[in-house]
Design an enzyme around this catalytic site. Structure first.
Site, PDB file in Angstrom:
ATOM      1  N   ARG A  40       0.843  -1.182   0.000  1.00 55.96           N
ATOM      2  CA  ARG A  40       0.000   0.000   0.000  1.00 55.96           C
ATOM      3  C   ARG A  40       0.891   1.250   0.000  1.00 55.96           C
ATOM      4  NH1 ARG A  40      -2.566  -1.233   5.965  1.00 55.96           N
ATOM      5  NH2 ARG A  40      -0.711  -0.860   7.232  1.00 55.96           N
TER       6      ARG A  40
ATOM      7  N   THR B  92       3.047   4.147   1.137  1.00 56.74           N
ATOM      8  CA  THR B  92       3.841   4.337   2.356  1.00 56.74           C
ATOM      9  C   THR B  92       4.363   5.753   2.510  1.00 56.74           C
ATOM     10  OG1 THR B  92       5.921   3.754   1.257  1.00 56.74           O
ATOM     11  CG2 THR B  92       4.631   1.921   2.216  1.00 56.74           C
TER      12      THR B  92
ATOM     13  N   TRP C 273      12.985   3.635 -10.764  1.00 54.33           N
ATOM     14  CA  TRP C 273      12.321   3.385 -12.044  1.00 54.33           C
ATOM     15  C   TRP C 273      13.153   3.912 -13.209  1.00 54.33           C
ATOM     16  CZ3 TRP C 273       9.003  -0.203 -12.469  1.00 54.33           C
ATOM     17  CH2 TRP C 273       8.153  -0.531 -11.407  1.00 54.33           C
TER      18      TRP C 273
ATOM     19  N   SER D  93       6.410  -1.939 -17.940  1.00 51.29           N
ATOM     20  CA  SER D  93       5.428  -0.864 -17.835  1.00 51.29           C
ATOM     21  C   SER D  93       4.147  -1.367 -17.164  1.00 51.29           C
ATOM     22  CB  SER D  93       5.098  -0.316 -19.226  1.00 51.29           C
ATOM     23  OG  SER D  93       4.040   0.625 -19.161  1.00 51.29           O
TER      24      SER D  93
ATOM     25  N   HIS E 273       4.759  -1.677 -13.460  1.00 45.59           N
ATOM     26  CA  HIS E 273       4.765  -0.339 -12.871  1.00 45.59           C
ATOM     27  C   HIS E 273       3.334   0.176 -12.698  1.00 45.59           C
ATOM     28  CE1 HIS E 273       6.775   3.930 -13.022  1.00 45.59           C
ATOM     29  NE2 HIS E 273       6.204   3.672 -11.866  1.00 45.59           N
TER      30      HIS E 273
ATOM     31  N   ARG F  43      -2.054   9.493 -12.018  1.00 46.16           N
ATOM     32  CA  ARG F  43      -1.215   8.455 -12.619  1.00 46.16           C
ATOM     33  C   ARG F  43      -1.780   7.908 -13.932  1.00 46.16           C
ATOM     34  NH1 ARG F  43       2.302   6.455  -8.358  1.00 46.16           N
ATOM     35  NH2 ARG F  43       1.714   7.368  -6.360  1.00 46.16           N
TER      36      ARG F  43
ATOM     37  N   CYS G 194      12.640   2.049   0.757  1.00 42.66           N
ATOM     38  CA  CYS G 194      11.470   1.711   1.583  1.00 42.66           C
ATOM     39  C   CYS G 194      11.383   0.195   1.700  1.00 42.66           C
ATOM     40  CB  CYS G 194      10.205   2.266   0.928  1.00 42.66           C
ATOM     41  SG  CYS G 194       8.662   1.599   1.565  1.00 42.66           S
TER      42      CYS G 194
ATOM     43  N   CYS H 173       8.205  -1.378   0.251  1.00 44.19           N
ATOM     44  CA  CYS H 173       8.269  -1.354  -1.208  1.00 44.19           C
ATOM     45  C   CYS H 173       9.292  -2.359  -1.727  1.00 44.19           C
ATOM     46  CB  CYS H 173       8.624   0.050  -1.696  1.00 44.19           C
ATOM     47  SG  CYS H 173       7.563   1.354  -1.043  1.00 44.19           S
TER      48      CYS H 173
END
Length: 462
Positions: A183, A185, A196, A244, A247, A279, A386, A389
């Site tokens: 989720r 963060t 990325w 992609s 992502h 996004r 993170c 993550c």
């Protein structure tokens, strides 16, 4: 009286103005996510995937992933970043991962992480083999034994498309995925962009002269990008679309499980429509949002195809989802096989035979480049600052790497039902199995969440 009439007029004016502003806000929030029709490089359409996933796959898969075998994932979150030295750890409280205590992990997982057969005859056979090997090993030098171990490790890794953690390392710990959900963060900005950027700019077969759209670390980006992409061979184009799509899936999870409110008593997580809009809205992303979502569906097809092809491996009597709880383990294997048969029944599977189908020498070189590049991406995950993550990034890249391993091991998998060999050439470790199904669970959830966001946006429009 005139004063009162004037006040009423002003009040009506303010009400009308407020209504117009509210309508304008609603219209601005009406994000365009009408991704429909046939996908590029395959014969399937978005509508078929939506229906199949949301009705057939998603409910059964979520139930399976909540079982002990699939919820406990062993991972090393302390690997050093291999690519840059100015690497720090995230101090945000929601970035933390809570590992399991020894008592929380089923004994069967700790004692037999990837032993699937319990038949007495096979145990006896293994003991006899071990005794013979022991006799031989007694005459070997330490250097020779080390060399044999390195050869075995090399053989295991040669078929893989990603780097796996050493589960026997003291640094590796079990994590309960249900208690550490993916989720939002708060991890964002230059640190996240660098991850990325490293993936897209250095590991997607793209020359530096071609700039990808909306790259926050580059100016005047995006010109000529799709002309370059369409000019690639189908394999390299598919590689970019997989990354992609991954992502996009991650961005959907972060938007769907966003921290909406926090106080002394509770934390409220839920759908953040504005974040989703930033996004994926067609206008706010200069047309990129729909492309990202179409790549998500492409990734879904690739992973679904792998599940259909791996069915013979899991159908073997020697395979068990072993946690030390025989009744539950047998039930979960039945559920697993039921899910895989449903995956196999999908009418419009991706045809992976179109990949690496040209000149054999060139195809082998391209496949090796494919493998090395994806391994590099899996190593980038150790640079994510993170920890939450990093956990989910490692799991999902390992899952996708396992998908690629399955798709390009067709002959070994097809040979399994026709052999009595209890130790076939194609093998999956427990780590690969757990990451495979949880990674597909994330993609399946993203497709399901798109339906939720469509409903939310429809309500806002009204």
């Amino acid at each position: 009286v005139i004063k009162e009439i004037f006040i009423v007029i002003i009040y009506i004016f303010l009400v009308m103005l407020s209504s117009n502003i509210s309508s304008a806000i609603k219209i601005s929030l009406c994000v365009c996510i009408n991704v429909t029709g046939t996908l590029d490089d395959c014969a399937c359409d978005v509508e078929t995937i939506d229906s199949f996933n949301n009705k057939e796959i998603f409910p059964k898969l979520q139930k399976l992933l909540s079982s002990d075998y699939f919820r406990f994932y062993k991972v090393n979150l302390n690997n050093p970043c291999p690519f840059w030295t100015d690497h720090s750890q995230c101090g945000l409280k929601y970035c933390a991962v809570k590992p399991c205590t020894p008592g929380e992990v089923p004994e069967g997982l700790k004692s037999s992480s990837y032993k699937y057969s319990e038949a007495a005859s096979q145990d006896l056979e293994e003991c006899e083999k071990a005794e013979k090997l022991g006799a031989v090993n007694g005459s070997l030098s330490d250097e020779t034994r080390q060399a044999l171990q390195e050869w075995k490790k090399h053989d295991d890794e040669s078929d893989r498309f990603c780097m796996l953690d050493d589960v026997d390392s003291p640094e590796s710990q079990y994590v309960d995925l249900l208690l550490n959900p993916e989720r939002f963060t708060g991890y964002k900005g230059p640190e996240a962009w660098r991850i990325w950027n490293s993936i897209y700019e250095e590991n997607c077969f793209k020359p530096y002269s071609v700039k990808r759209p909306l790259n926050p670390l580059a100016s005047n980006s995006g010109q000529g990008f799709y002309r370059w992409l369409e000019g690639l061979c189908v394999e390299k184009r598919a590689f970019f679309r997989l990354i992609s799509g991954l992502h996009a899936s991650i961005n959907i999870h972060l938007s769907a499980r966003y921290l909406l409110d926090e106080n002394w008593f509770e934390m409220k997580w839920g759908h953040n429509v504005s974040e989703f809009q930033l996004r994926f809205d067609k206008e706010l992303t200069e047309g990129e949002g729909p492309n990202r979502l179409r790549n998500l569906y492409f990734l879904y097809l690739i992973e679904l195809r792998a599940l259909a092809k791996i069915l013979p491996y899991f159908e073997r009597p020697a395979f068990h989802l072993y946690t030390g709880q025989p009744t539950e383990d047998n039930e979960k294997k039945k559920s697993l096989l039921e899910l895989l048969h449903i995956a196999k029944s999908f009418p419009l599977h991706f045809d992976e035979t179109a990949l690496f189908a040209g000149n054999k020498k060139e195809a082998m070189k391209l496949k090796e480049d494919f493998k090395l590049t994806f391994k590099n991406i899996s190593r980038v995950m150790d640079c994510v600052e993170c920890f939450k993550c990093r956990l989910w990034g490692k799991l999902q890249t390992q899952g996708l790497g396992t998908v690629l391993k399955i798709l390009f091991s067709e002959r070994q998998i097809e040979a399994m039902p026709n052999t009595s060999n209890t130790n076939p050439s194609f093998q999956l470790s427990r780590q690969e199995i757990v990451s495979l199904f949880n990674a597909f669970g994330r993609i399946s959830t993203s497709v399901r969440e798109l339906d939720n966001f469509r409903s939310l946006l429809s309500n806002i429009k009204q």
